[in-house]
Design a protein around this motif. Structure first.
Motif, PDB file in Angstrom:
ATOM      1  N   VAL A 179      49.630 -15.402  19.280  1.00 23.84           N
ATOM      2  CA  VAL A 179      49.097 -16.694  18.298  1.00 23.84           C
ATOM      3  C   VAL A 179      49.366 -16.072  16.955  1.00 23.84           C
ATOM      4  N   GLN A 180      48.710 -14.812  16.745  1.00 23.49           N
ATOM      5  CA  GLN A 180      48.780 -14.309  15.571  1.00 23.49           C
ATOM      6  C   GLN A 180      49.896 -14.200  15.117  1.00 23.49           C
ATOM      7  N   MET A 181      50.957 -13.479  15.839  1.00 22.29           N
ATOM      8  CA  MET A 181      52.668 -13.346  15.409  1.00 22.29           C
ATOM      9  C   MET A 181      53.073 -14.770  15.135  1.00 22.29           C
ATOM     10  N   SER A 182      52.602 -15.631  15.774  1.00 26.27           N
ATOM     11  CA  SER A 182      53.450 -17.046  15.767  1.00 26.27           C
ATOM     12  C   SER A 182      52.762 -17.580  14.279  1.00 26.27           C
ATOM     13  N   ALA A 183      51.497 -17.301  14.007  1.00 28.75           N
ATOM     14  CA  ALA A 183      50.936 -17.618  12.629  1.00 28.75           C
ATOM     15  C   ALA A 183      51.925 -16.948  11.383  1.00 28.75           C
ATOM     16  N   ILE A 184      52.147 -15.600  11.512  1.00 26.69           N
ATOM     17  CA  ILE A 184      53.076 -15.130  10.612  1.00 26.69           C
ATOM     18  C   ILE A 184      54.573 -15.782  10.646  1.00 26.69           C
ATOM     19  N   GLN A 185      55.085 -15.827  11.760  1.00 25.12           N
ATOM     20  CA  GLN A 185      56.491 -16.431  11.718  1.00 25.12           C
ATOM     21  C   GLN A 185      56.544 -17.847  11.574  1.00 25.12           C
ATOM     22  N   ALA A 186      55.397 -18.737  11.187  1.00 24.61           N
ATOM     23  CA  ALA A 186      55.532 -20.096  10.753  1.00 24.61           C
ATOM     24  C   ALA A 186      55.640 -20.011   9.489  1.00 24.61           C
ATOM     25  N   PHE A 187      55.710 -18.798   8.693  1.00 24.55           N
ATOM     26  CA  PHE A 187      56.085 -18.957   7.245  1.00 24.55           C
ATOM     27  C   PHE A 187      57.690 -18.918   6.904  1.00 24.55           C
ATOM     28  N   ARG A 188      58.643 -18.885   7.961  1.00 23.72           N
ATOM     29  CA  ARG A 188      60.006 -18.764   8.179  1.00 23.72           C
ATOM     30  C   ARG A 188      60.454 -19.637   7.186  1.00 23.72           C
ATOM     31  N   ARG A 189      59.918 -20.902   7.213  1.00 20.42           N
ATOM     32  CA  ARG A 189      60.708 -22.082   6.513  1.00 20.42           C
ATOM     33  C   ARG A 189      59.879 -22.460   5.287  1.00 20.42           C
ATOM     34  N   MET A 190      58.732 -21.519   5.051  1.00 19.10           N
ATOM     35  CA  MET A 190      57.927 -21.922   3.756  1.00 19.10           C
ATOM     36  C   MET A 190      58.172 -20.849   2.559  1.00 19.10           C
ATOM     37  N   SER A 191      57.808 -21.323   1.376  1.00 16.97           N
ATOM     38  CA  SER A 191      57.805 -20.561   0.232  1.00 16.97           C
ATOM     39  C   SER A 191      56.428 -19.472   0.397  1.00 16.97           C
ATOM     40  N   VAL A 192      56.960 -18.300  -0.099  1.00 17.98           N
ATOM     41  CA  VAL A 192      55.919 -17.193  -0.149  1.00 17.98           C
ATOM     42  C   VAL A 192      55.268 -17.088  -1.299  1.00 17.98           C
ATOM     43  N   THR A 193      54.291 -17.572  -1.438  1.00 14.87           N
ATOM     44  CA  THR A 193      53.350 -17.574  -2.952  1.00 14.87           C
ATOM     45  C   THR A 193      52.783 -16.128  -3.019  1.00 14.87           C
ATOM     46  N   PRO A 194      52.461 -15.516  -4.060  1.00 12.75           N
ATOM     47  CA  PRO A 194      51.725 -14.391  -4.211  1.00 12.75           C
ATOM     48  C   PRO A 194      50.690 -13.852  -3.439  1.00 12.75           C
ATOM     49  N   ASP A 195      49.695 -15.152  -3.247  1.00 13.83           N
ATOM     50  CA  ASP A 195      48.499 -14.998  -2.516  1.00 13.83           C
ATOM     51  C   ASP A 195      48.841 -14.768  -1.013  1.00 13.83           C
ATOM     52  N   VAL A 196      50.008 -15.597  -0.473  1.00 18.25           N
ATOM     53  CA  VAL A 196      50.489 -15.286   0.889  1.00 18.25           C
ATOM     54  C   VAL A 196      51.410 -13.832   0.892  1.00 18.25           C
ATOM     55  N   ARG A 197      52.029 -13.672  -0.039  1.00 16.99           N
ATOM     56  CA  ARG A 197      52.657 -12.277   0.015  1.00 16.99           C
ATOM     57  C   ARG A 197      51.783 -11.160   0.245  1.00 16.99           C
ATOM     58  N   SER A 198      50.549 -11.165  -0.806  1.00 19.99           N
ATOM     59  CA  SER A 198      49.597  -9.918  -0.813  1.00 19.99           C
ATOM     60  C   SER A 198      49.026  -9.927   0.767  1.00 19.99           C
ATOM     61  N   ASN A 199      48.815 -11.031   1.399  1.00 22.16           N
ATOM     62  CA  ASN A 199      47.992 -11.071   2.423  1.00 22.16           C
ATOM     63  C   ASN A 199      48.964 -10.345   3.713  1.00 22.16           C
ATOM     64  N   ILE A 200      50.160 -10.741   3.604  1.00 26.21           N
ATOM     65  CA  ILE A 200      51.397 -10.566   4.692  1.00 26.21           C
ATOM     66  C   ILE A 200      51.741  -8.790   4.349  1.00 26.21           C
ATOM     67  N   GLN A 201      51.385  -8.437   3.163  1.00 25.06           N
ATOM     68  CA  GLN A 201      51.542  -6.995   2.807  1.00 25.06           C
ATOM     69  C   GLN A 201      50.614  -6.214   3.406  1.00 25.06           C
ATOM     70  N   ARG A 202      49.413  -6.706   3.152  1.00 26.61           N
ATOM     71  CA  ARG A 202      48.288  -5.950   3.877  1.00 26.61           C
ATOM     72  C   ARG A 202      48.441  -5.952   5.618  1.00 26.61           C
ATOM     73  N   VAL A 203      49.019  -6.894   5.874  1.00 26.99           N
ATOM     74  CA  VAL A 203      49.308  -6.911   7.588  1.00 26.99           C
ATOM     75  C   VAL A 203      50.200  -5.800   7.899  1.00 26.99           C
ATOM     76  N   ALA A 204      51.227  -5.812   6.907  1.00 25.72           N
ATOM     77  CA  ALA A 204      52.354  -4.808   7.246  1.00 25.72           C
ATOM     78  C   ALA A 204      51.827  -3.222   7.074  1.00 25.72           C
ATOM     79  N   LEU A 205      50.907  -3.348   6.313  1.00 27.77           N
ATOM     80  CA  LEU A 205      50.261  -1.752   5.818  1.00 27.77           C
ATOM     81  C   LEU A 205      49.234  -1.359   6.756  1.00 27.77           C
ATOM     82  N   TYR A 206      48.697  -2.119   7.619  1.00 27.29           N
ATOM     83  CA  TYR A 206      47.338  -1.895   8.144  1.00 27.29           C
ATOM     84  C   TYR A 206      47.991  -1.213   9.340  1.00 27.29           C
TER      85      TYR A 206
END
Length: 2008
Positions: free
Chosen positions: A435-462
């Motif tokens: 479910v967590q991965m599907s939530a991340i992959q749901a952004f594949r057809r959406m624009s990535v805003t600065p707020d979304v980008r910073s949250n995804i970056q934290r997940v990638a670096l965790y």
């Protein structure tokens, strides 16, 4: 007093109201205010009638009719209130006898009445058509109807008929017209009645654009009365404004019952049990139509039994999921469909329904480009499932997140806050990792805003996050990375401690840096800069570390094209199995990036399961090993060896030693252990998904599947002990059926109508293939049944209807159906294999095409009947024994004005096979036997027999036998068919003996009689003697042919090739021999051909007599308009010729001798034997002597030291410690050498060549010999000789030619050259000889003698001898003499000539003399010439005297050069009687002056002509004067001219005048050339009686300008002509014009031309008008304009000849990279004619060409259109032709499409004609061609049908019919070819078919032919003769797959070849660009052009003229 005030108040109020009304009646902003007055109510009766019908085919009609009372209130000017009441809704239920429709109330009439009368509609009108509506709650359906009423009220300014312009892709299929008629009240000008008729017709297949599928909309508005109103208020502020244009609405059908849908479902499911299987596609299409039409009523269906009710879902869940998922794949979903699927999803959240919802939402958002209310509802629904943080049900949450990823753009646009929800889901600890991965992959057809980008970056670096989750976040960031994302990449690669994450990111970044995509390359460069000095490397541990794999191919160019494929494998640190596997393919072309396909898999918890299954003590290694020992002795050795290799790695040492006795018990025990281990383990989890074009189609997720599999496997293992019985039961379980349904085309659109209801047009196509069959197996017996079928249906629907209320339309159903059946059984036993095929039990429709028209309404569907005759024709003919093929044609023939097929009624065509019942079974039996034949049975013979039988009441049998004698190597085959008296055999034998060599014989016999023999022999002995021979013998044709090749090389090499062919009465022997020895080479060719011609042509004499008789008949024909025959004219001509020849011969006796000497031509008779023998020899004798040439060599005389080549060479030391290799250095010595300075090349001298040829025939013999070469014995000698002798019975063709040339006696001082040639013929004997000798001593002497002699018995004799001699010493002396004579009959002539010359170089003197004389009886010529050069003086004298009484001519010519003066004098005088001609020339030249005088005169007693030319050239200049006069009787002519060329310039003038009877002519010319310029003037004038003509020309050439003016006037024979030409050239440019006016009585010609040219433009205009009379004239108007980079051309031409008018219009415009040409050509005669239009355009590498022709002429109508389009590498061409005349109708269509690696061709042709000529004749021809070629497939189909009917006047009739069909399909998997031909002549028929196929299962060939005739039967009944043969090979399905790696590369190789070709094209463009950039080609041309234009601008004409004058 009070009453007075009240009256005054009323008076003032009345005046104010009247004034207001007056002002409103003429409202300037509203045109409608003139029709509808203020404060008035207008009451109308409104009727709207809709008729959907098929005009010309059927009188049936459907459609609604609406009637309402309409009231229009006008409270305010230009503001209206619309009230409707007393409304009724009816629909057509039937038609009466006259075709008038009969109406009945519709089912929804009350609901319609309530809805339409509920609200008042207010509207405001501005201008003429500006209307704004203000509704009060009306639905769109009702509002559209009221819009129709308002449109009828708005009266246009004038009555008009208009055609609607369709803007939809398919709307070009519909033609629409509208006509309105209005009536008005004369005084008050309001409308009293209106009637509008709107007609829509389906254009394809329509007739005259009138008859066909059409919809008629009629509006009638009738005024019932008017009244006044007191309402003054018009309030519309609280309502929403609308426009008059109709609104699109939800096109829903009336509500359906659940039983109706369930009935369709059940009917479709039970279709395979229904005999009408062709209806499968139609029923499926009906199901989809019902689902489309239900719309919002899906859940409003009656009761709990609705098909959509949850309880019903439990019974029909598979129907609902499949139907909804299919609806979700629609290309253009509507909002209604989105809403429907949303309602279903809200009730049932299954995976298919949720994915269908996401698909329609995404497609609708892409199509609309904006949010809709339906998308907002979907967004709310999705948000409600996710809650705030995805803490709900995990599976549903997972499904929802996957769906969001499918429609991300739409969800983001509907609710931007959904991103916040996804971020919370991404961090939700209570849910699963998926479910967590599907939530991340749901952004594949959406624009990535600065707020979304910073949250995804934290997940990638965790660092503590899972590998899959971190990499999923990383991949989202790398979709469109920014600078901060690249910093994350740098941190992972340099600081991260997770090996899996770091390995994957490193490989992914490595692939980016090394990508070939230009865009990704730029990203790679940016990453390299971010990484600075840290190098990015990837790893090679594929089995333990995560990694990204990528392979891409891109072609460089302006538009980058390419493709890349990448995959990812992600491992987890806790497992050795991968957690996730992904594969993605992206295609980039034409600036588009397409995610072509993506496939992903993920899973966990599989490690224990894998260990249990495949571990060392697992199930499979142990079980397979034991099974191998069990079957080791029960299978063949080869198979056993292969199985041992496969399972060897799975066996352990323990299993290798154990051999169980009961394998079944061991496997059951192993499986029980496996099941126990698996049940004790945690269930693994697996997920797989598939995306195509970025659209996720679905996923599979399983957690407890493995335990279910184990349960099933246990049952299977327990049943393994009963394996044979279980397999038999499974295979014999019964027939199975598989069917698929697919809608491959679904197009529809709606057009507005004046009534307010939409015109709906839909076109759909449904494909339903399927197969039924089964396999039944028993010991020794196999039964197979296979029945494929396929149905395709096209539905075209058109009609005007009322959505939700009334259904009405016309549908055309076109259905194509195919079915076939195959039932067979195979039995084996007693050395025999028997194949039995059962004939079909019932009729099988191999191909069926049907077309029908239906009227669609809420009542049951009604079939449209035909208007005329309906005929059904069924024909059956034998196909094979026991089976007939039948064709059934159902056609409708309308009575009058029918539309074209298929709109003319129900029609069908069925091709099927029908059993006759005579045959019960077809069998093929194969038997094998080994025989012992010969003496004592020593010969082993293999016998294979095949027996084909058709068993039944009409049994047929055929036997084929193959025998092979192993000892004699003889193969014999035979076939016997007793019923058809067929007995044939083939014998093949091979023998080998030392004496005769090898021999192979092939014999074909019929009834044991040899019919054909082919013999081959080969022999070779000791490589010296060789023989190769082939012989063909055909006794039945008395034919034998032998081809022999021999070789012998004992003493010399001899090669011989010989052919001997014997035909009936004809023999041919051809022979070629080559001999090659040491001293000579010889080639000899012989050919002997003879034939006994009279035996071959026994009727030659009658034929010759027939030719003579034909010639006599021709000569007896009469000449037109005379009573004489050709024979009489020929006889008279011959008689006149003989009389004329006799008369001349009396005066010229030589002609009589000539006539008597010519032999008579005699044509030889035809001999009994005709022969032609040829023989030719080529022989060459080699010359033993040779000559040597010395050739210098490069670097000659050099040595190796001179060339600096070292004497030694050393190898380097080689050390490779990694592989323990060390090779020390080693030195080698190089030898020394020297290069010689030259080389002696010997070349042999010329030998002797001899060529001879001889040809002998009955009529001509010819022999030729030619030889040339060296004939040297002691002295060098060369000779060439030839001789040709020809003999013939015709003496004139006989001749002999011979000759020789020789160079002999070549010594040091003497050389001789002789040539002799002669010709001997009956008419002439000629000889030619040449002899020359040269002697070299102290002086050189040369002598020569040339002689030509000719003699003819006809009386001609000629001889010519010329001798010459010359010597060269201290002086050069020579002389020659010529003596010749000629005698022809009594006429003779003789000529003599002498020449002598002497040159003395020392004294510089020379003399030459020559005398020539010719003596004839009629004239004498004497010429003497003398030349002397001495002491610096030169003299030349020439005297000629010619005497021919009475003419005497003398000429004296003298040239002297003496004392620096050169003079020439000539005097020539000719006298005859009293006439004298004299010419004198005097010329003198000194150093100061040159003078010349030429005087000529001729005179007699009355006439005189005189001419004198004088001139002088001195230092003063040049001056010439001429004077000429002619006086002849009363006619006079004179000319005087002068020319002066001095330092002042050139001046010339000339005056010429002449008077000849009444003709006078005068011409004056004057010209001056000075330093300032040049002028010229010409004036000419002539008169003849009253006719005159005058021409004046003047011009000037100066430094500033050039001009020329010309004028011509003429009045000749009442023809007046005037022409003016003006030419002017100056700094402004060139201006040229011409004006011509001419007239003669009524004939007039006017022509005006102009040309203007400047440095930057060109303009040309031509206008002409030529008028002969009203029926004959010509006009044209042509204009050309070229300005800078733009050019245009316009032309108009009109030509009328004899009342026929030809008109042409052309326009062309050209710009850089763009060109357009259009034109029209018309031909009109008697208001009928042809019109041809064409158009050619070229824009941006796209070229199109269109042309069309249509018109009527001479009772014929023709229509033709063509279109050709080129776009890049693709082309498209279409052509359509229609021709209709009383005797011929023709139609043709051609469509071709070509793209890179693809070609499509579609063509059809049909014609129908009739003719009355000695009877009635008619014929029809139809043809169709389909061709499709692709890289891996090729298909071809050609059908052709032709039939004629001839009803002769004598009562006889002839009806031929012929048709054939060819189909072929070729793919790498299978190849098929079919050919069918049917022909019929009256009752005689001949059918033929051929089928060749090669499929994965079988291959073979089938041939069939049938003849039906009564020619061989005494009775009148037809007798059938047929032959059928087939050869089929069934491929063995038991095979072992061998993996060949190169096979996998073949698709990539083909793709690379295609990419390479496209790359080469782009590289070529780049190379040209690079060359242009490197060498500045374009810039150079531009600069040179500018320089040239500057030179022209700066050119100084004055300076140029000054330079010219200075040079002169």
């Amino acid at each position: 007093m009070g009453n007075m005030k009240l009256c005054l108040l009323l008076l003032l109020g009345t005046y104010a109201i009247a004034q207001q009304e007056t002002e409103s009646n003429s409202h300037p902003e509203c045109h409608l205010s003139k029709r509808f007055k203020i404060y008035k109510k207008y009451t109308y009766r409104y009727e709207a009638e809709i008729r959907n019908m098929v005009t010309g085919t059927s009188p049936l009609i459907n459609g609604p009719k609406i009637s309402c009372k309409v009231e229009i209130d006008v409270p305010v000017a230009c503001s209206f209130e619309l009230h409707t009441s007393e409304c009724s809704l009816t629909e057509v239920v039937r038609t009466d006898a006259n075709g008038a429709p009969i109406y009945a109330p519709a089912a929804e009439a009350q609901a319609f009445q309530a809805a339409i009368e509920k609200n008042v509609l207010k509207f405001v009108v501005e201008g003429e058509t500006g209307v704004t509506l203000y509704r009060e709650g009306d639905e769109t359906n009702i509002l559209n109807f009221k819009r129709g009423i308002i449109s009828a009220l708005i009266v246009p300014v004038t009555e008009k008929e208009e055609s609607k312009d369709m803007q939809y892709p398919l709307s070009k299929l519909i033609g629409s017209t509208q006509t309105c008629n209005y009536k008005f009240e004369n005084e008050k000008k309001h409308m009293t009645s209106a009637m509008c008729t709107e007609k829509h017709i389906f254009l394809p297949f329509s007739y005259q654009n009138t008859y066909g599928i059409s919809s008629l909309v009629k509006q009638i508005l009738t005024l019932e009365g008017t009244s006044k109103i007191n309402d003054r208020v018009f309030d519309y502020r609280s309502t929403h404004p609308k426009h008059l244009a109709l609104e699109a609405m939800e096109d829903k059908a009336p509500a359906q019952t659940s039983e109706a849908l369930l009935f369709i479902f059940r009917e479709l499911k039970s279709m395979n049990e229904n005999p009408d299987r062709q209806l499968r596609a139609s029923i499926f299409q009906s199901l989809v139509s019902e689902l489309h039409g239900e719309g919002g009523q899906l859940f409003d269906l009656a009761g709990p039994d609705s098909v959509w009710h949850p309880r019903v879902w439990q019974r029909h869940v598979q129907y609902v999921d499949a139907a909804v998922y299919a609806l979700g794949m629609m290309l253009r979903p509507t909002g209604l469909l989105v809403k429907d699927i949303l309602e279903i999803a809200q009730t049932k959240k299954s995976k298919p329904i949720m994915y269908a919802l996401s698909n329609v939402v995404r497609r609708q958002f892409q199509a609309e480009g904006q949010l809709t209310s339906e998308i907002l509802e979907v967004s709310n629904f999705i948000t409600s499932i996710l809650d705030a943080d995805c803490a709900g049900e995990k599976d549903l949450t997972y499904l929802t997140l996957r769906v969001i990823g499918n429609m991300g753009e739409a969800m983001e646009a509907a609710d931007p806050n959904i991103k916040t929800t996804l971020l919370k889901c991404m961090r939700q600890p209570a849910t699963t990792l998926s479910v967590q991965m599907s939530a991340i992959q749901a952004f594949r057809r959406m624009s990535v805003t600065p707020d979304v980008r910073s949250n995804i970056q934290r997940v990638a670096l965790y660092a503590k996050g899972t590998v899959q989750k971190r990499l999923a976040a990383y991949l989202i960031l790398m979709k469109k990375p920014e600078a901060s994302d690249l910093e994350v990449v740098r941190k992972i690669l340099t600081q991260d401690q997770n090996v899996q994450v770091k390995s994957f990111v490193a490989s992914h970044v490595y692939n980016i840096i090394h990508s070939r995509d230009p865009e990704i390359k730029e990203l790679g460069k940016t990453i390299v800069k971010v990484m600075q000095d840290d190098e990015v490397l990837t790893h090679s541990n594929y089995t333990q570390l995560s990694r990204n794999y990528k392979m891409d191919v891109f072609m460089p160019g302006k538009d980058v094209m390419g493709s890349d494929m990448q995959g990812s494998i992600i491992f987890d640190p806790s497992s050795q199995l991968p957690r996730e596997v992904m594969l993605e393919t992206t295609l980039k072309a034409f600036s588009y990036n397409l995610d072509f396909i993506e496939f992903g898999m993920g899973g966990k918890g599989f490690e224990p399961t894998v260990e249990t299954l495949f571990g060392s003590n697992g199930f499979f290694p142990d079980s397979i090993s034991k099974a191998m020992y069990w079957v080791g002795d029960k299978i063949p050795n080869k198979i056993n060896e292969v199985l041992q290799e496969w399972v060897e790695p799975l066996r352990t040492e323990k299993t290798k030693r154990q051999v169980p006795e009961n394998i079944i018990r061991e496997m059951v025990r192993n499986f029980n252990k496996l099941a126990k281990d698996l049940y004790n383990q945690d269930s693994p989890e697996a997920i797989a998904y598939l995306r195509i074009m970025g659209n996720e189609l679905g996923y599979i997720k399983s957690t407890n599947v493995l335990s279910a599999i184990v349960d099933r496997m246990a049952t299977y293992i327990q049943a393994f002990k009963y394996l044979p019985a279980w397999i038999t039961k499974a295979l014999m379980s019964g027939d199975q059926s598989i069917f698929a349904h697919y809608i491959f085309m679904d197009n529809e659109f709606s057009l507005p109508t004046a009534s307010g209801f939409p015109l709906k047009f839909a076109l759909s196509g449904t494909f339903a293939p399927g197969v039924e069959g089964g396999l039944h197996m028993e010991p020794g017996r196999i039964e197979l049944s296979f029945s494929p079928s396929m149905a395709v249906e096209f539905v075209t629907r058109m009609g005007v209807h009322i959505p939700k209320l009334v259904v009405s339309a016309v549908e055309m159903h076109t259905n194509m159906f195919h079915e076939s059946s195959f039932n067979a059984k195979i039995t084996t036993g007693d050395g025999q294999i028997k194949l039995s095929i059962l004939p079909p039990k019932n009729t099988i429709e191999l191909f069926r095409v049907s077309n029908k028209l239906v009227m669609v309404s809420k009542t049951p569907v009604t079939l449209v009947p035909e208007t005329g005759d309906r005929t059904a024709i069924t024909n059956c003919s034998p196909l094979i024994s026991g089976i007939n093929y039948c064709t059934t044609i159902l056609n409708s023939k309308a009575e009058r004005n029918p539309p074209y097929f298929p709109l003319n009624g129900e029609s069908s065509f069925v091709l099927g096979i029908q059993p006759t019942g005579d045959i019960t079974e077809y069998t093929a039996a194969f038997t094998y036997e080994l025989l012992n034949e010969g003496k004592e049975g020593r010969h082993k013979v293999d016998l294979l027999k095949m027996i084909l039988k058709a068993e039944g009441t009409k049994a047929t049998e055929a036997t084929a036998t193959i025998k092979y004698n192993r000892n004699k190597n003889i193969l014999m085959t035979s076939i016997e068919i007793p019923d058809y008296d067929i007995e044939a055999g083939i014998k093949v034998g091979v023998t080998d003996s030392l004496a005769k060599g090898k021999k192979i014989t092939i014999d074909i016999s019929k009834k044991n009689i040899n019919q054909f023999s082919l013999i081959g022999r080969a022999k070779l002995e000791a490589m010296k003697d060789g023989l190769l021979e082939t012989q063909l013998i055909m006794p039945s044709l008395n034919t034998e042919a032998t081809l022999t090749a021999t070789m012998n090389c004992d003493e010399y090499l001899t090669l011989e090739l010989k052919s001997n062919i014997k035909l009936p009465e004809t023999n041919s022997v051809q022979k070629i021999t080559l001999q090659y020895a040491k001293d000579e080479m010889k080639i000899e060719m012989k050919s002997d051909i003879d034939s006994e011609i009279q035996k071959l042509m026994p009727n030659a004499a009658p034929l010759q007599s027939h030719l003579y008789q034909a010639f006599d008949n021709i000569m007896d024909n009469k000449v037109v308009k005379t009573d004489m025959k050709l024979r009489h004219i020929y006889a008279k001509l011959w008689e006149a010729y003989l009389i004329w020849m006799d008369k001349i011969a009396s005066d010229v006796p030589y002609l009589q001798t000539l006539r008597e000497s010519i032999p008579e031509l005699v044509i030889p008779s035809l001999p009994e034997r005709v022969f032609m023998n040829t023989e030719s020899i080529f022989k060459y004798n080699f010359n033993k002597d040779h000559v040597t040439f010395t050739v210098p060599l490069p670097l000659g005389g050099k040595t190796s030291e001179d060339l600096r080549i070292p004497p030694t060479m050393a190898t380097p030391e080689l050390v490779m410690p990694q592989i323990s290799v060390m090779l020390p250095s080693k030195r080698f010595n190089l030898p020394t050498f020297s290069i010689p300075s030259s080389y002696d090349l010997p070349v042999p001298l010329l030998g002797m060549v001899e060529v001879s040829a001889k040809v002998n025939t009955n009529f001509y013999d010819i022999e030729a010999v030619f030889s040339a070469g060296s004939n040297t014995v002691n002295e060098p000698s060369y000779i060439t000789s030839y001789k040709v002798v020809a003999n013939s019975p015709v003496e004139l063709l006989a001749f002999t030619v011979e000759g020789s040339a020789q160079i002999a006696d070549i010594t040091a001082d003497i050389a001789k050259f002789d040539i002799i040639s002669s010709l001997k013929h009956k008419l002439i004997d000629a000889r030619f000889s040449l002899m020359e000798t040269a002697k070299f001593t102290d002086e050189v002497k040369a002598t020569g003698k040339y002689k030509i002699e000719a003699f003819s018995p006809l009386g001609m004799q000629m001889s010519l001898v010329y001798t010459t001699q010359a010597s060269v010493s201290s002086e050069i002396r020579g002389d020659g003499s010529l003596d010749g004579s000629l005698k022809v009959g009594s006429i003779s002539a003789r000529t003599t000539a002498t020449q002598a010359f002497l040159l003395q170089p020392k004294s510089r003197e020379a003399r030459a003399e020559s005398t020539f004389s010719l003596n004839c009886p009629n004239f004498q010529i004497l010429n003497k010439m003398k030349a002397t050069a001495a002491s610096g003086e030169l003299s030349f004298e020439l005297n000629t005297d010619i005497e021919n009484d009475p003419v005497h001519h003398t000429t004296k010519f003298n040239i002297e050069l003496k004392e620096a003066k050169f003079t020439i004098k000539s005097d020539s005088v000719t006298r005859a009687y009293e006439t004298k001609l004299q010419n004198q020339v005097d010329f003198s030249a000194t150093m100061k002056e040159v003078t010349i005088r030429i005087e000529s005169q001729a005179d007699d007693n009355t006439n005189r002509a005189f001419s004198q030319l004088t001139g002088s050239l001195s230092t003063q200049g040049l001056e010439l004067n001429s004077d000429a006069t002619i006086n002849f009787a009363a006619n006079h002519a004179s000319s005087k001219g002068t020319l002066s060329f001095t330092k002042d310039g050139l001046t010339t003038s000339c005056t010429t005048s002449a008077q000849i009877r009444s003709v006078t002519f005068e011409n004056i010319f004057h010209g001056i050339i000075t330093t300032t310029g040049a002028t010229v003037a010409v004036s000419s004038k002539g008169t003849v009686n009253e006719n005159s003509a005058e021409l004046k020309v003047e011009g000037r050439l100066a430094s500033s300008e050039v001009y020329l003016n010309s004028m011509y006037k003429g009045d000749i024979f009442n023809a007046n002509t005037r022409n003016m030409i003006t030419l002017k050239l100056n700094e402004d440019g060139l201006n040229l014009s011409n004006n011509l006016i001419a007239s003669l009585q009524e004939i007039k010609i006017e022509n005006t031309d102009s040309l203007i040219v400047t440095l930057k433009s060109l303009a040309m205009h031509s206008k002409s008008n030529s008028f002969l009379n009203e029926n004959n004239f010509y006009k044209h108007n042509v204009a050309v304009d070229i300005h800078e980079f733009t050019a245009s051309f316009q032309a108009e031409n009109d030509l009328k000849v004899i009342g026929i008018l030809f008109s042409n219009e052309v326009q062309m415009k050209a710009e850089p990279y763009k060109m357009e040409v259009t034109g029209t050509l018309k031909g009109i005669f008697d208001e009928k004619g042809l019109r041809h239009t064409y158009e050619i355009t070229y824009v941006d590498q796209t070229a199109t060409a269109k042309c069309s022709t249509n018109g009527k002429l001479l009772g014929s109508q023709m229509t033709q259109s063509s279109e050709f389009e080129i776009i890049g590498f693709s082309t498209k061409f279409s052509n359509e032709v229609h021709f209709n005349s009383p005797s011929l109708q023709l139609e043709s269509n051609i469509l071709t499409k070509t793209e890179p690696f693809r070609v499509n061709v579609e063509s059809s042709f049909s014609s129908d004609g009739a003719l009355n000529l000695y009877g009635k004749h008619s014929g029809q021809v139809k043809s169709m061609l389909l061709l499709q070629a692709e890289p891996k497939s090729y298909s071809y189909k050609h059908e052709w049908k032709a039939s004629t009917s001839h009803q002769l006047n004598n009562g006889n009739s002839i009806k031929p019919n012929f048709q054939h069909k060819i189909t072929s399909a070729i793919t790498p998997q299978q190849q098929k070819f079919n050919f069918n031909m049917e022909s019929m002549l009256n009752d005689h028929a001949f059918d033929h078919s051929l089928e060749i196929f090669n499929t994965p299962n079988n291959m073979g060939i089938a041939l069939k032919g049938t003849v039906s005739t009564n020619l061989l039967n005494k009775a009148n009944d037809n007798q059938e003769f047929g032959i059928t043969s087939a050869l089929k090979y069934e491929k063995n399905s038991e095979s072992h797959f061998i993996y060949l790696p190169f096979i996998d590369k073949l698709p990539f190789l083909i793709e690379e070849v295609k990419i390479a070709m496209l790359t080469m094209k782009d590289h070529s463009i780049d190379v040209l660009d690079v060359i242009d950039t490197k060498y500045d080609i374009t810039a150079t041309f531009k600069s040179k052009g500018n320089e040239l234009s500057q030179v022209i601008v700066n050119f100084d004409v004055d300076m140029f003229l000054d330079d010219v004058s200075f040079c002169l």
